[in-house]
Motif scaffolding. Structure first.
Motif, short mmCIF file in Angstrom:
data_model
loop_
_atom_site.label_atom_id
_atom_site.label_comp_id
_atom_site.label_asym_id
_atom_site.label_seq_id
_atom_site.Cartn_x
_atom_site.Cartn_y
_atom_site.Cartn_z
N ALA A 121 0.37 -1.27 -0.42
CA ALA A 121 0.16 0.19 0.14
C ALA A 121 0.44 1.40 0.08
CB ALA A 121 -0.95 -0.24 1.29
N ILE A 122 1.91 0.40 0.55
CA ILE A 122 3.05 2.81 0.71
C ILE A 122 3.52 2.48 -0.65
CG2 ILE A 122 5.61 3.15 1.60
CD1 ILE A 122 5.08 1.99 4.38
N GLN A 123 3.82 1.48 -1.47
CA GLN A 123 4.50 1.86 -2.69
C GLN A 123 3.19 2.46 -3.74
OE1 GLN A 123 7.77 0.81 -2.59
NE2 GLN A 123 8.09 1.13 -5.07
N ILE A 124 2.11 1.89 -3.96
CA ILE A 124 1.24 3.02 -4.66
C ILE A 124 0.72 3.94 -4.27
CG2 ILE A 124 -1.22 2.33 -4.85
CD1 ILE A 124 -0.89 -0.79 -5.13
N HIS A 125 1.16 4.40 -2.86
CA HIS A 125 0.50 5.55 -2.67
C HIS A 125 1.73 6.63 -2.64
CE1 HIS A 125 -2.58 4.01 -0.67
NE2 HIS A 125 -2.95 5.23 -0.13
N GLY A 126 3.24 6.47 -2.99
CA GLY A 126 4.59 6.84 -3.30
C GLY A 126 4.84 7.39 -2.19
N ALA A 127 5.22 8.51 -1.89
CA ALA A 127 5.71 9.31 -1.23
C ALA A 127 4.75 9.67 -0.23
CB ALA A 127 6.13 10.86 -1.57
N ALA A 128 3.48 10.22 -0.46
CA ALA A 128 2.31 9.90 0.56
C ALA A 128 2.76 8.44 1.20
CB ALA A 128 0.76 10.71 -0.22
N GLY A 129 2.98 7.83 0.93
CA GLY A 129 2.92 6.79 1.73
C GLY A 129 3.74 6.89 3.38
N VAL A 130 5.04 7.64 3.21
CA VAL A 130 5.23 7.30 3.83
C VAL A 130 5.18 8.69 4.87
CG1 VAL A 130 6.98 5.83 3.09
CG2 VAL A 130 7.76 8.53 2.22
N SER A 131 4.46 9.45 4.62
CA SER A 131 4.17 11.15 5.05
C SER A 131 3.14 10.61 5.76
CB SER A 131 3.66 11.63 4.40
OG SER A 131 2.65 11.87 4.02
N GLN A 132 3.25 11.90 7.20
CA GLN A 132 2.23 11.73 8.04
C GLN A 132 0.72 12.17 8.06
OE1 GLN A 132 4.64 14.40 7.29
NE2 GLN A 132 4.30 15.99 7.49
N ASP A 133 0.59 12.09 5.58
CA ASP A 133 -0.42 12.19 6.16
C ASP A 133 -1.54 11.16 5.55
OD1 ASP A 133 0.28 15.26 5.44
OD2 ASP A 133 -0.04 15.10 3.75
N SER A 134 -0.85 10.11 5.99
CA SER A 134 -1.47 8.74 6.16
C SER A 134 -1.47 7.68 7.32
CB SER A 134 -0.81 7.66 4.64
OG SER A 134 -1.23 6.46 4.38
N PHE A 135 -1.98 7.16 7.74
CA PHE A 135 -1.90 5.85 8.42
C PHE A 135 -1.05 4.89 8.33
CE2 PHE A 135 -4.38 2.71 6.24
CZ PHE A 135 -4.04 2.15 6.78
N LEU A 136 -0.17 4.88 6.91
CA LEU A 136 0.59 3.70 6.52
C LEU A 136 1.53 3.35 6.90
CD1 LEU A 136 -1.06 3.94 3.14
CD2 LEU A 136 -1.28 1.90 4.53
N ALA A 137 2.39 5.46 7.25
CA ALA A 137 3.64 4.36 7.58
C ALA A 137 3.65 4.45 9.42
CB ALA A 137 4.73 6.09 8.88
N ARG A 138 2.86 5.18 9.96
CA ARG A 138 2.44 4.82 11.71
C ARG A 138 2.36 2.97 11.40
NH1 ARG A 138 1.30 6.99 16.51
NH2 ARG A 138 2.59 8.05 15.97
N ALA A 139 1.18 2.63 10.23
CA ALA A 139 0.80 1.26 10.61
C ALA A 139 1.99 0.13 10.16
CB ALA A 139 -0.22 1.15 9.57
N TYR A 140 2.91 0.28 9.51
CA TYR A 140 3.33 -0.36 8.79
C TYR A 140 5.07 -0.53 10.33
CZ TYR A 140 7.77 -2.36 7.01
OH TYR A 140 8.70 -3.66 6.86
N ALA A 141 4.90 0.24 11.03
CA ALA A 141 6.01 0.69 12.25
C ALA A 141 5.07 -0.32 13.48
CB ALA A 141 5.71 2.31 13.11
N ILE A 142 4.48 -0.07 13.59
CA ILE A 142 3.20 -1.29 14.36
C ILE A 142 3.12 -2.48 13.92
CG2 ILE A 142 0.93 -1.49 15.31
CD1 ILE A 142 0.20 1.29 15.06
N ALA A 143 3.12 -2.64 13.18
CA ALA A 143 2.67 -4.09 12.03
C ALA A 143 4.80 -4.92 12.24
CB ALA A 143 2.67 -4.37 10.69
N ARG A 144 5.51 -3.87 12.15
CA ARG A 144 6.77 -4.77 12.50
C ARG A 144 7.43 -5.49 13.89
NH1 ARG A 144 10.17 -7.05 12.69
NH2 ARG A 144 12.45 -7.21 11.25
N ALA A 145 6.67 -3.97 14.72
CA ALA A 145 6.96 -3.86 15.43
C ALA A 145 6.34 -5.11 16.31
CB ALA A 145 6.38 -3.35 16.44
#
Length: 407
Positions: A355-379
């Motif tokens: 999902a991050i890859q398909i969102h591009g730069a937005a996927g790793v930004s604070q404008d999306s829940f995806l970056a925090r979600a990935y950190a949670i899933a990895r932890a």
């Protein structure tokens, strides 16, 4: 195997879905703003407002399975699983319903192993959402994935116990409303049976000698207002009556606690992955690149298809493990719990990464829940035991069992 919703669960699910739409998703930005602008370890004002609304709708303490008397809402693990998945779609939402880690596991410990006095002092306030709690097992100087390694000392001294040791990544310990720590340490380090060396004891927050060294970060997030603290216990004195169950019972309690805790993590991880899949589809249909929507690209279609398959596979395995827990208890379901603990967090990492890859730069930004979600899933691949430990134990169990069956 029947995974159909019971009437009560269908009613709760519909109510929970409506609550998420009405109160959780619209307040995600406000939550982040209040946490950012407020006192770091003080829960945001919106939390107490949402808790009152959730409790008024009967969406409270849904996690505790049958068999705990007055403390249990009466749902089975199988009935709770889809509800936990819904709550897990927003990382802070479970606390709104008093279904958040580590409190869920700690409440189960107190309900299952606590004395009446311990339950009155701590379980009641936890069930009412008046306090938070922390589970202090992991230590920085040793491999805590093997709980027998725990080195913190718990020494009897008259009518008290003295506790000395260092813990880290203790979730909830930074929160201003945390009222009690469940601490695992050794009361009998020389016992020839390494599984009888450990004990667990209740330490009230604010006890002399308990010191928060620092909040630990997870991929740069400090996860305020909960936090994951490094703690020092320096000659911490608590009454002997704070010991849980008895000396040498700590490993037993840990095993009883971690079974439900592991599957709860998996349920919430599936919620994060499902939401990531949905956002992936929205992005694919609305984002235009090279003259056409991303959904026209074969690689994007494959990412969506594979993600849908993987989410559903993990969901079904989670439901099967939950059903087995209901039918035969946590011990009977241990292999299935290990399987889903291996599968679900890895699946969530993979799906969220797509999902991050398909969102591009937005996927790793604070404008999306995806970056925090990935950190949670990895932890979560480390929480309650890393993948390798679950694979080691599961492989051992299956090898032995299938060899014996073949004889």
């Amino acid at each position: 195997m029947d995974f159909e919703c019971t009437p009560r669960m269908r009613e709760l699910r519909d109510s929970l879905l409506a609550f998420m739409d009405e109160h959780i998703y619209p307040n995600e930005a406000l939550w982040e703003q209040q946490v950012s602008e407020g006192e770091r370890w003080e829960p945001p004002a919106i939390l107490s407002e949402l808790k009152e609304k959730a409790r008024a709708r009967g969406l409270w303490n849904l996690f505790l399975p049958r068999g705990y008397g007055e403390f249990s809402p009466g749902l089975s693990n199988l009935e709770y699983a889809p509800l936990a998945e819904i709550m897990g779609r927003v990382y802070w939402a479970p606390e709104v319903f008093n279904c958040n880690a580590p409190d869920t596991g700690n409440m189960e410990v107190l309900a299952r192993y606590g004395s009446p006095a311990q339950q009155q002092r701590w379980l009641g306030p936890l069930m009412n959402g008046e306090i938070r709690s922390a589970f202090a097992m992991t230590e920085p100087e040793l491999a805590s994935s093997d709980a027998t390694n725990v080195a913190t000392s718990i020494v009897r001294d008259g009518d008290d116990y003295l506790i000395n040791g260092r813990k880290w990544y203790i979730s909830g310990a930074c929160n201003n409303h945390t009222g009690v720590y469940i601490v695992m340490g050794k009361t009998d380090p020389d016992n020839s049976n390494k599984y009888l060396q450990q004990s667990m004891i209740l330490v009230p927050a604010g006890t002399a000698g308990v010191r928060v060294v620092r909040p630990m970060q997870v991929f740069g997030y400090d996860d305020a207002p909960e936090g994951h603290a490094e703690l020092v216990f320096d000659n911490v004195r608590v009454p002997a009556g704070n010991l849980l169950l008895g000396e040498g019972r700590g490993f037993e309690i840990a095993q009883g606690r971690l079974g439900p805790g592991r599957i709860h993590h998996c349920m919430r991880s599936i919620g994060l992955a499902q939401r990531a899949l949905e956002q992936m589809c929205v992005r694919a249909e609305t984002r235009v690149a090279f003259g056409q929507p991303l959904s026209k690209q074969q690689s994007v279609r494959e990412a969506i298809a594979l993600s849908a398959c993987e989410v559903e596979q993990a969901r079904l395995l989670t439901l099967k493990a939950a059903a087995k827990m209901d039918q035969g208890g946590n011990k009977a379901a241990k292999d299935l719990i290990a399987m889903i603990k291996i599968v679900a967090p890895n699946m969530a990492c993979t799906v969220i990464d797509r999902a991050i890859q398909i969102h591009g730069a937005a996927g790793v930004s604070q404008d999306s829940f995806l970056a925090r979600a990935y950190a949670i899933a990895r932890a979560i691949r480390l929480a309650d035991g890393p993948d390798q430990v679950h694979m080691m134990q599961l492989g051992r169990n299956l090898s032995r069992e299938l060899h014996e069956r073949a004889q």
